[in-house]
Design an enzyme around this catalytic site. Structure first.
Site, mmCIF file in Angstrom:
data_model
loop_
_atom_site.group_PDB
_atom_site.id
_atom_site.type_symbol
_atom_site.label_atom_id
_atom_site.label_comp_id
_atom_site.label_asym_id
_atom_site.label_seq_id
_atom_site.Cartn_x
_atom_site.Cartn_y
_atom_site.Cartn_z
ATOM 1 N N LYS A 20 4.328 1.598 -5.943
ATOM 2 C CA LYS A 20 4.815 0.872 -4.943
ATOM 3 C C LYS A 20 6.595 1.236 -5.036
ATOM 4 O O LYS A 20 7.083 1.558 -4.136
ATOM 5 C CB LYS A 20 4.469 -0.370 -4.889
ATOM 6 C CG LYS A 20 3.103 -0.884 -4.477
ATOM 7 C CD LYS A 20 2.870 -2.234 -4.639
ATOM 8 C CE LYS A 20 1.181 -2.165 -4.337
ATOM 9 N NZ LYS A 20 0.556 -3.601 -4.637
ATOM 10 N N GLN A 48 2.748 -9.026 -7.203
ATOM 11 C CA GLN A 48 1.367 -8.330 -7.524
ATOM 12 C C GLN A 48 0.307 -9.479 -7.981
ATOM 13 O O GLN A 48 0.730 -10.378 -9.042
ATOM 14 C CB GLN A 48 1.589 -7.462 -8.637
ATOM 15 C CG GLN A 48 0.410 -6.267 -8.857
ATOM 16 C CD GLN A 48 0.133 -5.555 -7.881
ATOM 17 O OE1 GLN A 48 0.870 -5.178 -6.723
ATOM 18 N NE2 GLN A 48 -1.113 -5.007 -7.842
ATOM 19 N N ASP A 85 3.317 -8.607 2.432
ATOM 20 C CA ASP A 85 1.957 -8.675 2.137
ATOM 21 C C ASP A 85 1.252 -9.085 3.164
ATOM 22 O O ASP A 85 0.248 -8.960 3.191
ATOM 23 C CB ASP A 85 1.593 -9.404 0.712
ATOM 24 C CG ASP A 85 1.445 -8.701 -0.377
ATOM 25 O OD1 ASP A 85 0.803 -7.530 -0.224
ATOM 26 O OD2 ASP A 85 1.627 -8.806 -1.698
HETATM 27 N N1 GUN Z 1 -3.245 -6.692 -5.941
HETATM 28 C C1 GUN Z 1 -4.264 -5.593 -5.573
HETATM 29 N N2 GUN Z 1 -4.039 -5.324 -4.110
HETATM 30 C C2 GUN Z 1 -2.755 -6.352 -3.898
HETATM 31 C C3 GUN Z 1 -2.049 -6.502 -2.456
HETATM 32 O O1 GUN Z 1 -2.185 -5.780 -1.602
HETATM 33 N N3 GUN Z 1 -0.697 -7.241 -2.740
HETATM 34 C C4 GUN Z 1 -0.752 -7.877 -3.834
HETATM 35 N N4 GUN Z 1 0.421 -8.636 -3.794
HETATM 36 N N5 GUN Z 1 -1.354 -7.889 -4.884
HETATM 37 C C5 GUN Z 1 -2.264 -6.969 -4.948
#
Ligand code: GUN
Length: 298
Positions: A52, A96, A119
């Protein structure tokens, strides 16, 4: 035979648009900023978070990553979020998941400013999506990516089409259903307690599988010509590749399903690559909104 929807190519086209939109904003002295927060050392999460941050830099963003110890106190995490909420250089905050067990993930998510919640997990954004206020909402990245792939095949207006979403999670199934509804599809959410799931699935012009069960959706569940979006990423044993080897499969039995489908996403290389691309799209969108400008439509 079905058209195979190339998620990598669609993701690249989204990222190219994000990069262009970022360059266009530079004239106003604004650089989109994304902060990614990782708590602990979970190996899979580290890989996600690093990609990311890397993608954000490639898009020309101001990209910051906070790696916190596994024993970080919840109050300290909340204090970091308060700082990021107040920081005008940051337009998107992503914590995350999963978080360590001693931290209340919901309290953390709800502490993120809804206008930086790229998100789309904050209740305010869930409500904006649910009421069709898409011009102000952030939408969870995975269903947002599915929607772009559906649009490439079916166009933006799904009037008269029947869509079935298999799976009712807060992160995929429910927001996916809301997005399809906002695009005028006639939507059914099916799940493990649905009576005669195969028959329900067979009614779908657009079938989205998000259940997390390897190859559960069989070929004869797919209506001829349907658009099939496979959100699943499941690792299963692959003894044919050698002892102890594994391979990735989706929630759809791909080889069977592609015989009936009009278009289908593969696993890997379908929905997966779209998720990070949509996070970048959400961040540049947030920067445009903060600058009082109309963001591009992805
Ligand atoms: N962990 C796995 N997928 C995601 C996501 O889309 N957002 C976040 N914040 N954590 C994750």
């Amino acid at each position: 035979m079905a058209e195979i929807i190339d998620g990598k190519a669609v993701a690249e086209s989204v990222v190219a648009k994000v990069t262009e939109a970022t360059a266009a904003l530079a004239g106003s002295g604004v650089t989109p900023g994304l902060a990614v927060v990782l708590v602990g050392e979970d190996a899979a999460s580290q890989v996600y978070v690093n990609s990311k941050s890397r993608r954000a830099k490639e898009c020309g963003f101001h990209s910051v990553q906070h790696n916190l110890d596994a024993d970080t106190r919840q109050d300290d995490l909340l204090a970091l979020i308060a700082d990021l909420n107040a920081d005008p250089r940051i337009h998107g905050i992503l914590v995350q998941l999963p978080l360590p067990a001693h931290i209340d993930a919901d309290a953390v998510i709800q502490a993120i400013s809804p206008d930086k919640d790229v998100d789309g997990f904050h209740y305010i954004n869930v409500g904006r999506l649910g009421t069709g206020a898409l011009d102000r909402a952030f939408v969870p990245c995975t269903p947002a990516g599915c929607m772009i792939m559906i649009e490439r095949v079916r166009g933006r207006d799904l009037s008269g089409l029947s869509a079935v979403v298999v799976g009712r999670s807060n992160i995929v199934g429910k927001p996916m259903a809301n997005l399809l509804l906002a695009a005028n599809a006639t939507v059914t959410i099916a799940h493990s307690r649905t009576k005669d799931l195969p028959a329900v699935a067979r009614g779908a012009d657009i079938l989205v599988a998000a259940v997390g069960r390897p190859e559960m959706v069989k070929g004869d569940w797919v209506k001829p010509g349907a658009t099939v979006i496979d959100v699943g990423i499941n690792r299963i044993p692959a003894p044919e590749k050698g002892e102890g080897k594994t391979r990735l499969v989706g929630d759809v039995a791909f080889e069977e399903a592609e015989k009936n489908a009009g278009a289908i996403t593969p696993v890997p290389g379908g929905v997966g690559p779209m998720t990070i691309a949509m996070l970048m799209a959400a961040t540049v969108t947030s920067a445009y909104r903060a600058a009082g400008k109309t963001p591009p439509r992805f």
